[in-house]
Design a protein around this motif. Structure first.
Motif, PDB file in Angstrom:
ATOM      1  N   LYS A   1      20.121 -14.386 -11.712  1.00  0.00           N
ATOM      2  CA  LYS A   1      18.794 -14.508 -11.105  1.00  0.00           C
ATOM      3  C   LYS A   1      18.429 -13.097 -10.664  1.00  0.00           C
ATOM      4  CE  LYS A   1      17.633 -16.490  -6.972  1.00  0.00           C
ATOM      5  NZ  LYS A   1      17.859 -17.455  -5.904  1.00  0.00           N
ATOM      6  N   VAL A   2      17.257 -12.599 -11.068  1.00  0.00           N
ATOM      7  CA  VAL A   2      16.939 -11.188 -10.825  1.00  0.00           C
ATOM      8  C   VAL A   2      15.606 -11.024 -10.104  1.00  0.00           C
ATOM      9  CG1 VAL A   2      16.579  -8.933 -11.915  1.00  0.00           C
ATOM     10  CG2 VAL A   2      18.132 -10.569 -12.972  1.00  0.00           C
ATOM     11  N   LEU A   3      15.602 -10.149  -9.119  1.00  0.00           N
ATOM     12  CA  LEU A   3      14.337  -9.764  -8.506  1.00  0.00           C
ATOM     13  C   LEU A   3      14.144  -8.270  -8.752  1.00  0.00           C
ATOM     14  CD1 LEU A   3      11.948 -10.448  -6.408  1.00  0.00           C
ATOM     15  CD2 LEU A   3      13.351  -9.102  -4.869  1.00  0.00           C
ATOM     16  N   LEU A   4      12.995  -7.943  -9.377  1.00  0.00           N
ATOM     17  CA  LEU A   4      12.665  -6.526  -9.591  1.00  0.00           C
ATOM     18  C   LEU A   4      11.569  -6.141  -8.610  1.00  0.00           C
ATOM     19  CD1 LEU A   4      12.633  -3.841 -11.137  1.00  0.00           C
ATOM     20  CD2 LEU A   4      11.189  -4.919 -12.851  1.00  0.00           C
ATOM     21  N   THR A   5      11.803  -5.087  -7.861  1.00  0.00           N
ATOM     22  CA  THR A   5      10.818  -4.669  -6.874  1.00  0.00           C
ATOM     23  C   THR A   5      10.773  -3.148  -6.803  1.00  0.00           C
ATOM     24  OG1 THR A   5      10.108  -5.016  -4.581  1.00  0.00           O
ATOM     25  CG2 THR A   5      12.473  -4.896  -4.953  1.00  0.00           C
ATOM     26  N   ARG A   6       9.877  -2.615  -5.984  1.00  0.00           N
ATOM     27  CA  ARG A   6       9.763  -1.152  -5.950  1.00  0.00           C
ATOM     28  C   ARG A   6       9.442  -0.642  -4.558  1.00  0.00           C
ATOM     29  NH1 ARG A   6       3.896   0.380  -8.586  1.00  0.00           N
ATOM     30  NH2 ARG A   6       2.604  -0.733  -7.097  1.00  0.00           N
ATOM     31  N   GLU A   7       9.763   0.633  -4.365  1.00  0.00           N
ATOM     32  CA  GLU A   7       9.433   1.319  -3.116  1.00  0.00           C
ATOM     33  C   GLU A   7       8.609   2.561  -3.417  1.00  0.00           C
ATOM     34  OE1 GLU A   7      12.390   2.527  -0.448  1.00  0.00           O
ATOM     35  OE2 GLU A   7      12.721   0.537   0.312  1.00  0.00           O
ATOM     36  N   PRO A   8       7.682   2.954  -2.580  1.00  0.00           N
ATOM     37  CA  PRO A   8       7.166   2.127  -1.505  1.00  0.00           C
ATOM     38  C   PRO A   8       6.358   0.988  -2.103  1.00  0.00           C
ATOM     39  CG  PRO A   8       5.895   4.152  -1.700  1.00  0.00           C
ATOM     40  CD  PRO A   8       7.024   4.259  -2.667  1.00  0.00           C
ATOM     41  N   GLY A   9       6.463  -0.201  -1.529  1.00  0.00           N
ATOM     42  CA  GLY A   9       5.700  -1.337  -2.027  1.00  0.00           C
ATOM     43  C   GLY A   9       6.460  -2.623  -1.899  1.00  0.00           C
ATOM     44  N   GLY A  10       6.108  -3.578  -2.752  1.00  0.00           N
ATOM     45  CA  GLY A  10       6.831  -4.847  -2.803  1.00  0.00           C
ATOM     46  C   GLY A  10       6.333  -5.904  -1.834  1.00  0.00           C
ATOM     47  N   THR A  11       5.546  -5.515  -0.814  1.00  0.00           N
ATOM     48  CA  THR A  11       4.919  -6.502   0.089  1.00  0.00           C
ATOM     49  C   THR A  11       3.468  -6.052   0.262  1.00  0.00           C
ATOM     50  OG1 THR A  11       5.053  -5.446   2.270  1.00  0.00           O
ATOM     51  CG2 THR A  11       7.088  -6.439   1.444  1.00  0.00           C
ATOM     52  N   VAL A  12       2.644  -6.931   0.802  1.00  0.00           N
ATOM     53  CA  VAL A  12       1.222  -6.579   0.952  1.00  0.00           C
ATOM     54  C   VAL A  12       1.078  -5.327   1.816  1.00  0.00           C
ATOM     55  CG1 VAL A  12      -1.010  -7.348   1.855  1.00  0.00           C
ATOM     56  CG2 VAL A  12       0.434  -8.933   0.579  1.00  0.00           C
ATOM     57  N   ALA A  13       1.761  -5.322   2.980  1.00  0.00           N
ATOM     58  CA  ALA A  13       1.628  -4.167   3.882  1.00  0.00           C
ATOM     59  C   ALA A  13       2.201  -2.905   3.237  1.00  0.00           C
ATOM     60  CB  ALA A  13       2.335  -4.464   5.204  1.00  0.00           C
ATOM     61  N   ALA A  14       3.358  -3.040   2.590  1.00  0.00           N
ATOM     62  CA  ALA A  14       3.987  -1.856   2.009  1.00  0.00           C
ATOM     63  C   ALA A  14       3.205  -1.315   0.815  1.00  0.00           C
ATOM     64  CB  ALA A  14       5.437  -2.161   1.623  1.00  0.00           C
ATOM     65  N   GLU A  15       2.534  -2.204   0.069  1.00  0.00           N
ATOM     66  CA  GLU A  15       1.687  -1.722  -1.032  1.00  0.00           C
ATOM     67  C   GLU A  15       0.478  -0.954  -0.474  1.00  0.00           C
ATOM     68  OE1 GLU A  15       2.085  -1.637  -4.394  1.00  0.00           O
ATOM     69  OE2 GLU A  15       3.954  -2.771  -4.444  1.00  0.00           O
TER      70      GLU A  15
ATOM     71  N   SER B   1       4.801  12.792   8.926  1.00  0.00           N
ATOM     72  CA  SER B   1       4.063  11.524   8.853  1.00  0.00           C
ATOM     73  C   SER B   1       4.316  10.875   7.494  1.00  0.00           C
ATOM     74  CB  SER B   1       2.588  11.699   9.183  1.00  0.00           C
ATOM     75  OG  SER B   1       1.863  12.148   8.089  1.00  0.00           O
ATOM     76  N   GLU B   2       4.485  11.694   6.463  1.00  0.00           N
ATOM     77  CA  GLU B   2       4.849  11.147   5.149  1.00  0.00           C
ATOM     78  C   GLU B   2       6.191  10.398   5.242  1.00  0.00           C
ATOM     79  OE1 GLU B   2       4.476  13.525   1.273  1.00  0.00           O
ATOM     80  OE2 GLU B   2       6.644  13.441   1.552  1.00  0.00           O
ATOM     81  N   LEU B   3       7.153  11.048   5.877  1.00  0.00           N
ATOM     82  CA  LEU B   3       8.485  10.427   6.022  1.00  0.00           C
ATOM     83  C   LEU B   3       8.389   9.082   6.747  1.00  0.00           C
ATOM     84  CD1 LEU B   3      11.642  10.470   6.008  1.00  0.00           C
ATOM     85  CD2 LEU B   3      11.519  11.797   8.123  1.00  0.00           C
ATOM     86  N   PHE B   4       7.644   9.056   7.862  1.00  0.00           N
ATOM     87  CA  PHE B   4       7.530   7.810   8.628  1.00  0.00           C
ATOM     88  C   PHE B   4       6.863   6.701   7.811  1.00  0.00           C
ATOM     89  CE2 PHE B   4       7.510  10.388  12.838  1.00  0.00           C
ATOM     90  CZ  PHE B   4       8.905  10.414  12.829  1.00  0.00           C
ATOM     91  N   LEU B   5       5.881   7.085   6.993  1.00  0.00           N
ATOM     92  CA  LEU B   5       5.213   6.054   6.185  1.00  0.00           C
ATOM     93  C   LEU B   5       6.177   5.461   5.160  1.00  0.00           C
ATOM     94  CD1 LEU B   5       1.660   7.599   5.625  1.00  0.00           C
ATOM     95  CD2 LEU B   5       2.221   5.523   6.898  1.00  0.00           C
ATOM     96  N   TYR B   6       6.969   6.313   4.520  1.00  0.00           N
ATOM     97  CA  TYR B   6       7.965   5.788   3.571  1.00  0.00           C
ATOM     98  C   TYR B   6       8.941   4.850   4.284  1.00  0.00           C
ATOM     99  CZ  TYR B   6       6.708   8.638  -0.486  1.00  0.00           C
ATOM    100  OH  TYR B   6       6.045   9.167  -1.558  1.00  0.00           O
ATOM    101  N   GLU B   7       9.368   5.266   5.474  1.00  0.00           N
ATOM    102  CA  GLU B   7      10.356   4.454   6.196  1.00  0.00           C
ATOM    103  C   GLU B   7       9.732   3.151   6.713  1.00  0.00           C
ATOM    104  OE1 GLU B   7      13.332   5.081   5.770  1.00  0.00           O
ATOM    105  OE2 GLU B   7      13.698   7.241   5.770  1.00  0.00           O
ATOM    106  N   ALA B   8       8.454   3.212   7.094  1.00  0.00           N
ATOM    107  CA  ALA B   8       7.763   1.988   7.549  1.00  0.00           C
ATOM    108  C   ALA B   8       7.681   0.987   6.390  1.00  0.00           C
ATOM    109  CB  ALA B   8       6.370   2.329   8.064  1.00  0.00           C
ATOM    110  N   ALA B   9       7.284   1.499   5.227  1.00  0.00           N
ATOM    111  CA  ALA B   9       7.191   0.621   4.048  1.00  0.00           C
ATOM    112  C   ALA B   9       8.568   0.037   3.732  1.00  0.00           C
ATOM    113  CB  ALA B   9       6.657   1.409   2.849  1.00  0.00           C
TER     114      ALA B   9
END
Ligand SMILES: Nc1ncnc2c1ncn2[C@@H]1O[C@H](COP(=O)(O)OP(=O)(O)OP(=O)(O)O)[C@@H](O)[C@H]1O
Ligand SMILES: [Mg+2]
Length: 218
Positions: free
Chosen positions: A36-50, A67-75
């Motif tokens: 069973k496989v889930l393919l996802t990506r960063e930053p992204g994968g959820t509504v807020a993170a996208e 601020s770039e770093l914090f946004l990546y970590e928040a996502a």
């Protein structure tokens, strides 16, 4: 291996190195083997993170390195909690297109932010989740950038997102960062050269996956 045992794989690489194409091939391959496989990506994968991804990639966004770093970590924090952990809990193989090594390479080696801060934030945002296997797709940044920018132009009429538009020097440092991570964690990170054709790249990836997941091809 047990087909219901969870497994966390990340795919890393510079711009245009083939992360998305090869993640898709990997997903299909593992499904054909009964996982069973889930393919996802960063930053992204959820509504807020996208939504955060859009800010990060928009060439018009002015962002300081911090601020770039914090946004990546928040996502990341959102994505891990909402998507990755539940999937792993359900016994799936999770394939993630980019993860914490990308933060070390881009925000650490290329943006020159303090590596110990990055490691702390990576651990906090991911809840100390470490991939069991990371495939690093290694491409000459010149070739990769050309591919990535041409594809953007075809799809969106613009050549390059905010990160792709960075200098060649920046992308060379990204590669240095990834190679340094691979040297530091040789058991977890497998380096696959992608300058060759797509079939050769895929068979090199498949070899690493088969070995790690103990898949026998008869
Ligand atoms: N091993 C390979 N050899 C040659 N071409 C490849 C290889 N892997 C992918 N490609 C091609 O290179 C281009 C970029 O691939 P892809 O979009 O998968 O890269 P990516 O790493 O996800 O890029 P991005 O950083 O833009 O997300 C595509 O045209 C793809 O078909
Ligand atoms: Mg991609």
């Amino acid at each position: 291996m047990n087909k219901n045992k969870s497994f966390f794989i990340t795919i890393e690489g510079g711009e245009g190195s083939g992360k998305t194409s090869n993640s898709l091939l990997l997903k299909k391959y593992l499904e054909s083997k009964g996982f069973k496989v889930l393919l996802t990506r960063e930053p992204g994968g959820t509504v807020a993170a996208e939504s955060i991804r859009k800010i990060l990639l928009n060439p018009k966004s002015k962002l300081t390195p911090l601020s770039e770093l914090f946004l990546y970590e928040a996502a990341r924090a959102q994505h891990i909690e909402e998507i990755v952990r539940p999937a792993l809990k359900s016994g799936a193989v999770v394939i993630c297109d980019r993860f914490t090594d990308a933060t070390v390479a881009y925000q650490g080696f290329a943006r020159k932010l303090d590596l110990s801060l990055i490691n702390k934030l990576n651990a906090a945002a991911s809840g100390k989740l470490i991939p069991e296997l990371t495939i690093y797709l290694d491409i000459n940044p010149k070739t990769g950038l050309k591919k990535a920018k041409n594809l953007d132009k075809e799809s969106y009429g613009v050549s390059g997102d905010r990160i792709e538009m960075e200098s060649f020097e920046f992308h060379k440092n990204v590669r240095k960062g990834y190679l340094a991570q691979a040297k530091k964690y040789p058991k977890r990170i497998k380096v696959v050269k992608t300058d060759k054709d797509i079939n050769k790249t895929w068979s090199a990836i498949k070899k690493e996956i088969d070995a790690k997941l103990k898949i026998k091809n008869v």
